[in-house]
Design a protein around this motif. Structure first.
Motif, PDB file in Angstrom:
ATOM      1  N   GLY A 226      22.345  20.843  -2.635  1.00  0.00           N
ATOM      2  CA  GLY A 226      22.018  22.142  -2.075  1.00  0.00           C
ATOM      3  C   GLY A 226      21.015  22.958  -2.850  1.00  0.00           C
ATOM      4  N   ALA A 227      20.438  22.389  -3.898  1.00  0.00           N
ATOM      5  CA  ALA A 227      19.450  23.121  -4.686  1.00  0.00           C
ATOM      6  C   ALA A 227      18.095  23.115  -3.970  1.00  0.00           C
ATOM      7  CB  ALA A 227      19.303  22.494  -6.065  1.00  0.00           C
ATOM      8  N   PRO A 228      17.352  24.220  -4.051  1.00  0.00           N
ATOM      9  CA  PRO A 228      16.036  24.269  -3.405  1.00  0.00           C
ATOM     10  C   PRO A 228      15.097  23.213  -3.984  1.00  0.00           C
ATOM     11  CG  PRO A 228      16.762  26.451  -4.057  1.00  0.00           C
ATOM     12  CD  PRO A 228      17.700  25.489  -4.692  1.00  0.00           C
ATOM     13  N   ARG A 229      14.229  22.706  -3.146  1.00  0.00           N
ATOM     14  CA  ARG A 229      13.231  21.750  -3.597  1.00  0.00           C
ATOM     15  C   ARG A 229      11.972  21.903  -2.744  1.00  0.00           C
ATOM     16  NH1 ARG A 229      14.259  15.676  -1.375  1.00  0.00           N
ATOM     17  NH2 ARG A 229      12.332  15.483  -2.552  1.00  0.00           N
ATOM     18  N   LYS A 230      10.874  21.358  -3.246  1.00  0.00           N
ATOM     19  CA  LYS A 230       9.626  21.345  -2.490  1.00  0.00           C
ATOM     20  C   LYS A 230       9.454  19.994  -1.803  1.00  0.00           C
ATOM     21  CE  LYS A 230       7.015  24.690  -5.249  1.00  0.00           C
ATOM     22  NZ  LYS A 230       5.771  24.924  -6.040  1.00  0.00           N
ATOM     23  N   ARG A 231       8.842  20.037  -0.642  1.00  0.00           N
ATOM     24  CA  ARG A 231       8.573  18.797   0.082  1.00  0.00           C
ATOM     25  C   ARG A 231       7.608  17.940  -0.734  1.00  0.00           C
ATOM     26  NH1 ARG A 231       5.039  17.214   4.411  1.00  0.00           N
ATOM     27  NH2 ARG A 231       6.096  15.859   5.914  1.00  0.00           N
ATOM     28  N   PRO A 232       7.894  16.663  -0.938  1.00  0.00           N
ATOM     29  CA  PRO A 232       7.002  15.808  -1.720  1.00  0.00           C
ATOM     30  C   PRO A 232       5.609  15.732  -1.111  1.00  0.00           C
ATOM     31  CG  PRO A 232       9.119  14.732  -1.357  1.00  0.00           C
ATOM     32  CD  PRO A 232       9.100  15.944  -0.486  1.00  0.00           C
ATOM     33  N   LEU A 233       4.626  15.512  -1.950  1.00  0.00           N
ATOM     34  CA  LEU A 233       3.259  15.365  -1.480  1.00  0.00           C
ATOM     35  C   LEU A 233       3.085  14.013  -0.793  1.00  0.00           C
ATOM     36  CD1 LEU A 233       1.332  16.767  -4.597  1.00  0.00           C
ATOM     37  CD2 LEU A 233       1.858  17.959  -2.457  1.00  0.00           C
ATOM     38  N   GLY A 234       2.131  13.959   0.121  1.00  0.00           N
ATOM     39  CA  GLY A 234       1.780  12.683   0.740  1.00  0.00           C
ATOM     40  C   GLY A 234       2.771  12.190   1.769  1.00  0.00           C
ATOM     41  N   ILE A 235       3.511  13.107   2.388  1.00  0.00           N
ATOM     42  CA  ILE A 235       4.506  12.731   3.394  1.00  0.00           C
ATOM     43  C   ILE A 235       3.913  12.945   4.791  1.00  0.00           C
ATOM     44  CG2 ILE A 235       6.780  13.252   4.357  1.00  0.00           C
ATOM     45  CD1 ILE A 235       6.937  11.926   1.675  1.00  0.00           C
ATOM     46  N   SER A 236       3.945  11.894   5.597  1.00  0.00           N
ATOM     47  CA  SER A 236       3.411  11.994   6.955  1.00  0.00           C
ATOM     48  C   SER A 236       4.425  12.645   7.892  1.00  0.00           C
ATOM     49  CB  SER A 236       3.065  10.593   7.479  1.00  0.00           C
ATOM     50  OG  SER A 236       2.613  10.662   8.810  1.00  0.00           O
ATOM     51  N   SER A 237       3.928  13.497   8.805  1.00  0.00           N
ATOM     52  CA  SER A 237       4.786  14.144   9.796  1.00  0.00           C
ATOM     53  C   SER A 237       4.566  13.623  11.208  1.00  0.00           C
ATOM     54  CB  SER A 237       4.532  15.658   9.806  1.00  0.00           C
ATOM     55  OG  SER A 237       4.910  16.238   8.576  1.00  0.00           O
ATOM     56  N   PHE A 238       3.411  12.988  11.445  1.00  0.00           N
ATOM     57  CA  PHE A 238       3.064  12.549  12.793  1.00  0.00           C
ATOM     58  C   PHE A 238       2.379  11.188  12.755  1.00  0.00           C
ATOM     59  CE2 PHE A 238       2.878  17.216  12.794  1.00  0.00           C
ATOM     60  CZ  PHE A 238       3.766  17.503  13.813  1.00  0.00           C
ATOM     61  N   ALA A 239       2.568  10.430  13.836  1.00  0.00           N
ATOM     62  CA  ALA A 239       1.857   9.171  14.041  1.00  0.00           C
ATOM     63  C   ALA A 239       0.928   9.334  15.239  1.00  0.00           C
ATOM     64  CB  ALA A 239       2.840   8.030  14.280  1.00  0.00           C
ATOM     65  N   PHE A 240      -0.216   8.652  15.183  1.00  0.00           N
ATOM     66  CA  PHE A 240      -1.242   8.739  16.219  1.00  0.00           C
ATOM     67  C   PHE A 240      -1.547   7.312  16.672  1.00  0.00           C
ATOM     68  CE2 PHE A 240      -1.475  12.061  13.129  1.00  0.00           C
ATOM     69  CZ  PHE A 240      -1.644  13.221  13.856  1.00  0.00           C
ATOM     70  N   MET A 241      -1.030   6.954  17.829  1.00  0.00           N
ATOM     71  CA  MET A 241      -1.059   5.562  18.248  1.00  0.00           C
ATOM     72  C   MET A 241      -1.764   5.379  19.586  1.00  0.00           C
ATOM     73  SD  MET A 241       0.653   4.230  15.702  1.00  0.00           S
ATOM     74  CE  MET A 241       1.350   2.633  16.138  1.00  0.00           C
ATOM     75  N   TRP A 242      -2.509   4.288  19.692  1.00  0.00           N
ATOM     76  CA  TRP A 242      -3.033   3.872  20.990  1.00  0.00           C
ATOM     77  C   TRP A 242      -1.897   3.294  21.818  1.00  0.00           C
ATOM     78  CZ3 TRP A 242      -3.904  -0.959  23.463  1.00  0.00           C
ATOM     79  CH2 TRP A 242      -4.708  -0.872  24.616  1.00  0.00           C
ATOM     80  N   SER A 243      -1.026   2.510  21.198  1.00  0.00           N
ATOM     81  CA  SER A 243       0.161   1.986  21.868  1.00  0.00           C
ATOM     82  C   SER A 243       1.366   2.199  20.969  1.00  0.00           C
ATOM     83  CB  SER A 243       0.014   0.495  22.174  1.00  0.00           C
ATOM     84  OG  SER A 243       1.221  -0.038  22.682  1.00  0.00           O
TER      85      SER A 243
END
Length: 314
Positions: A226-243
């Motif tokens: 439950g301790a506060p933390r920062k989101r790690p660097l280099g984490i993807s939130s979205f994917a962009f796909m043709w299929s």
């Protein structure tokens, strides 16, 4: 591709028409000799399951216990209501009912349309328009448009994927920005040439023009105790796909073209094609997450020198 210019909704006429069990597209015939395959599922952006091609009908879905469930979206429960069919039909996507000051707009579409759904939508004020992000959700959009006597907006680039045409209902978007009853529809392309997103009061409805990833949905605010933390660097939130089902990513140049359109707009949340794919942050963080996700995809697909990697939030 058939032309159907009927003005009124007639479930007795269309209830027996064939519906692809895999993608939910309705074809204007009940003759299984005329429709033996689904041209949408035969495309590499979709699939035919191991069990093979099969069809159902709206009449069969209506009589088999399927129901549309209306669920307010937590980020904006008064104005955004998800519509999802249970048990799952076809891909399992949700439509989103958007309540704007200029009238209600349906974003995307689900295959099932029944008396209960019609009554609920009318109770909410009916529909001024339907906007569909791309061909995988064309489903039964003309049934909906006729039932609520409203236009449906689709990208001109993707009209070849229509199983039915109706010049009185279907309006084809040609611009990158189009205003539809209090919403702003943006043509980003990518997944399909005309793939759309919809912006409404800082909410970005993305369908699967791009898709939230598990790490994008993750809770990085606290650690295991439950301790506060920062989101790690280099984490993807979205994917962009043709299929998406066949896991074929979009090319870097396409991501740069999409970013050049989207970067002009502000949004504090994204709402994807399926239940649970909602991310809510500050507008600055949301835009940064989109850019970082594009850059991560480009960098790790072997394009370390691409111009997109120099883009920043201004």
């Amino acid at each position: 591709m058939a032309s159907e210019n009927e003005v009124s909704y007639d479930p007795e006429r269309t209830g027996s028409w064939l519906v692809c069990q895999t993608c939910g597209t309705q074809f204007p015939t009940n003759d299984k000799r005329k429709v033996t395959t689904c041209f949408i599922c035969d495309d590499p952006r979709q699939y035919v399951p191991p069990s093979g091609q099969s069809f159902v009908s709206l009449d069969a879905l209506r009589s088999s216990g399927h129901k549309n469930v209306f669920t307010p979206i937590a980020a904006d429960p008064e104005r955004l209501i998800a519509i999802n069919t249970q048990p799952r039909v076809a891909i399992g996507q949700r439509a989103i009912f958007v309540r704007t000051p200029q009238g209600n707009v349906l974003w995307d579409c689900v295959t099932l349309l029944d008396d209960e759904t019609i009554a609920k939508v009318k109770e909410l004020g009916g529909l001024k328009a339907i906007v569909i992000s791309h061909p995988h959700y064309y489903s039964t959009h003309l049934e909906w448009a006729r039932a609520f006597d409203c236009p449906v907006y689709l990208s001109k680039e993707d009209r070849m994927w229509l199983a039915q045409q109706d010049a009185k209902r279907q309006n084809f978007i040609t611009e990158n920005e189009t205003h539809v009853f209090g919403t702003t529809v943006l043509k980003l392309g990518g997944h399909f040439p005309g793939s759309l997103v919809m912006l409404f009061e800082g909410r970005l409805l993305i369908a699967d023009t791009f898709m939230a990833t598990p790490s994008g949905l993750g809770n990085w605010d606290t650690d295991a105790v439950g301790a506060p933390r920062k989101r790690p660097l280099g984490i993807s939130s979205f994917a962009f796909m043709w299929s998406y089902p066949n896991m074929i990513p979009l090319a870097p140049e396409e991501l740069l073209r999409m970013w050049d359109i989207l970067k002009k707009y502000e949004f504090g949340s994204t709402h994807g094609a399926f239940p649970g794919l909602d991310i809510v942050k500050t507008p600055a963080e949301m835009k940064q997450r989109v850019l970082e996700s594009m850059q991560i995809q480009i960098r790790y697909s072997g394009h370390a020198g691409h111009a997109m990697l120099k883009q920043t939030i201004t």
